[in-house]
Design an enzyme around this catalytic site. Structure first.
Site, PDB file in Angstrom:
ATOM      1  CG  ASN A  44      -1.812   1.173   1.338  1.00  0.00           C
ATOM      2  OD1 ASN A  44      -2.446   1.547   0.347  1.00  0.00           O
ATOM      3  ND2 ASN A  44      -1.902   1.794   2.501  1.00  0.00           N
ATOM      4  CB  SER A  88       4.920   5.405   4.220  1.00  0.00           C
ATOM      5  OG  SER A  88       5.201   6.502   5.069  1.00  0.00           O
TER       6      SER A  88
HETATM    7  C1  GAR Z   1      -2.948   8.573  -2.990  1.00  0.00           C
HETATM    8  O1  GAR Z   1      -2.559   9.858  -2.630  1.00  0.00           O
HETATM    9  C2  GAR Z   1      -2.700   7.594  -1.867  1.00  0.00           C
HETATM   10  O2  GAR Z   1      -1.637   7.977  -1.059  1.00  0.00           O
HETATM   11  C3  GAR Z   1      -4.000   7.651  -1.119  1.00  0.00           C
HETATM   12  O3  GAR Z   1      -4.987   7.763  -2.111  1.00  0.00           O
HETATM   13  C4  GAR Z   1      -4.446   8.504  -3.199  1.00  0.00           C
HETATM   14  C5  GAR Z   1      -4.842   7.811  -4.481  1.00  0.00           C
HETATM   15  O4  GAR Z   1      -4.483   8.577  -5.582  1.00  0.00           O
HETATM   16  N1  GAR Z   1      -4.176   6.485  -0.337  1.00  0.00           N
HETATM   17  C6  GAR Z   1      -4.671   6.481   0.897  1.00  0.00           C
HETATM   18  O5  GAR Z   1      -5.052   7.490   1.456  1.00  0.00           O
HETATM   19  C7  GAR Z   1      -4.736   5.120   1.546  1.00  0.00           C
HETATM   20  N2  GAR Z   1      -5.107   5.228   2.919  1.00  0.00           N
HETATM   21  P1  GAR Z   1      -4.509   7.983  -7.036  1.00  0.00           P
HETATM   22  O6  GAR Z   1      -5.874   7.306  -7.218  1.00  0.00           O
HETATM   23  O7  GAR Z   1      -4.396   9.198  -7.925  1.00  0.00           O
HETATM   24  O8  GAR Z   1      -3.367   7.033  -7.176  1.00  0.00           O
END
Ligand code: GAR
Length: 226
Positions: free
Chosen positions: A114, A143
């Site tokens: 993740n 992270s």
């Molecule tokens: C990302 O910023 C990731 O870090 C976050 O969702 C976003 C997805 O962006 N994930 C979380 O918050 C997990 N708890 P994306 O769909 O543009 O890749």
């Protein structure tokens, strides 16, 4: 005798939204920098833009909505069935905004990763950028970690830091963090695909040794050399 070239690692990517991290994998693979085979992109939401990105790249996309399932356990069982049809060596959560059951996580232990938008263990859970600003930290980041049943608590693989500026809003900070997400997530996947990183005895191992300190990159780090 020279070693046989390693087969690309079969992966499945789970998304719920924009899929910008998925795009970073697609781009890295197209540039020949990521020895992976993205077998499928699975979304729990039919309107996830990441499904468009998958389609444009010729990757099969599937929607498995969580609506209509009685509980988390039954959704997760159905999800695992869809994933396992693709026989992935690695399952990548890329903005998949669901809490996963212990049974699901245990099924994929060591091959489920993740990305989280904070410097873990700080700011587990949601609204990380807002909380970083409220806490007045000067350094924030993201992270990549192996997933274990405890939320956002698995062994870390790599982190990136970004400075927090006095005039930042959650949106400006999120944008700066995402630029780094798109660097470290493909980096971590490359390490896994090359067999350099794995999870063993509840820890991250790198190059045959337990990792003593999580690699941390900054905007200046040349990740292609790591
Ligand atoms: C990302 O910023 C990731 O870090 C976050 O969702 C976003 C997805 O962006 N994930 C979380 O918050 C997990 N708890 P994306 O769909 O543009 O890749």
């Amino acid at each position: 005798m020279s070693e046989a070239p390693r087969q690309p690692l079969p992966v499945v990517v789970l998304i719920s939204g924009s899929g910008s991290n998925l795009q970073a994998f697609i781009d890295g693979q197209a540039r020949g920098e990521l020895p992976i085979d993205i077998r499928a992109v699975i979304s729990n939401r039919a309107d996830a833009y990441g499904l468009e990105r998958a389609r444009a790249a010729g990757i099969p996309g599937e929607v498995l909505s969580h609506r209509g399932f009685d509980d988390r356990a039954s959704y997760d069982r159905a999800l695992a069935e869809v994933i396992d049809r693709h026989e992935p060596g690695l399952v990548i959560l890329a903005g998949f905004m669901r809490i996963l059951s212990d049974a699901f996580v245990t099924h994929y232990l060591g091959r489920l990763i993740n990305i989280h938008p904070s410097l873990l263990p700080d700011f587990r859970g949601l609204h990380t950028h807002e909380r970083a600003l409220e806490s007045a930290v000067q350094v924030h980041g993201c992270s990549v970690h192996f997933v274990i049943p405890e939320l956002d608590a698995g062994p870390l693989i790599v982190q990136a830091e970004v400075p927090v500026w006095p005039d930042d809003t959650p949106e400006t900070l999120a944008r700066r963090v995402q630029i780094q997400e798109h660097r470290i997530y493909p980096l971590a996947v490359r390490w896994l695909a090359e067999g350099r990183v794995c999870m063993r005895e509840g820890r991250t191992w790198m190059d045959g040794r337990p990792l003593e300190q999580t690699p941390r990159i900054t905007a200046d780090t040349r990740v292609e050399t790591l």
